[in-house]
Design a protein around this motif. Sequence first.
Motif, PDB file in Angstrom:
ATOM      1  N   ILE A 114      95.213   0.217  80.967  1.00 18.18           N
ATOM      2  CA  ILE A 114      95.467  -1.223  80.944  1.00 18.18           C
ATOM      3  C   ILE A 114      94.338  -1.909  81.712  1.00 18.18           C
ATOM      4  N   LEU A 115      93.697  -2.884  81.052  1.00 15.99           N
ATOM      5  CA  LEU A 115      92.573  -3.571  81.657  1.00 15.99           C
ATOM      6  C   LEU A 115      93.015  -4.880  82.288  1.00 15.99           C
ATOM      7  N   GLU A 116      92.257  -5.318  83.292  1.00 24.38           N
ATOM      8  CA  GLU A 116      92.535  -6.593  83.944  1.00 24.38           C
ATOM      9  C   GLU A 116      92.008  -7.739  83.083  1.00 24.38           C
ATOM     10  N   LEU A 117      92.454  -8.941  83.407  1.00 21.92           N
ATOM     11  CA  LEU A 117      92.069 -10.113  82.634  1.00 21.92           C
ATOM     12  C   LEU A 117      90.548 -10.300  82.618  1.00 21.92           C
ATOM     13  N   THR A 118      89.907 -10.105  83.760  1.00 23.78           N
ATOM     14  CA  THR A 118      88.449 -10.271  83.819  1.00 23.78           C
ATOM     15  C   THR A 118      87.738  -9.261  82.926  1.00 23.78           C
TER      16      THR A 118
END
Length: 138
Positions: A114-118
Motif C-alpha cells: 500500500i502506497l502513501e498519497l505522496t
Amino acid sequence: DPAAASSSSSGAPSSADASLSRTALKNKKKRENAKNNNNNTPSTPARSNTPRPTANGNGGNKGGNKATASNANGALIPAGASGQMTDTEKKIRNVTKKLKQIHELKEKQAAGEILELTQLQKIAAEASLLKELEALKI
C-alpha cells in the motif's frame, strides 16, 4: 596493585575509573577484552574492506567520475568537457532519477504494498516527466 586488579578482573571500578563516564568504562572494558583475546591469537587485527571517505569524497574510488547521469535506458550520459554538468544535463539526471523512483513505486504497488498519497501523486506525474525528458533531449 589491588585497585588495578579489581577493575580488570572483577568489574568493580577502581578510583582511576571513577572519573570516566559509563560509556567510557564500557569502551575501556571492550578494548581490554579485545586485547586479551588478541593475545591468544597470532593473527593481525581485522580491518574492514569497506572504502572510507577520502578528501575528494568518492570513498577511495580514484578514477570515479561523479558527474555522470543515466538516461531512461540506464546508459550513462557523460559530463561536459570541463567536468561540470550543464543545467540541461542536471535536469535530465533529476527527471531520470524521478522516473526510476516511479518505476520502483510501481513495482511495490504491483507486489501488493500500500502506497502513501505522496507516492501515488508521484506515479501520477510520470506522463509529464516523460514529456519533460523528451523536451530536454531535443
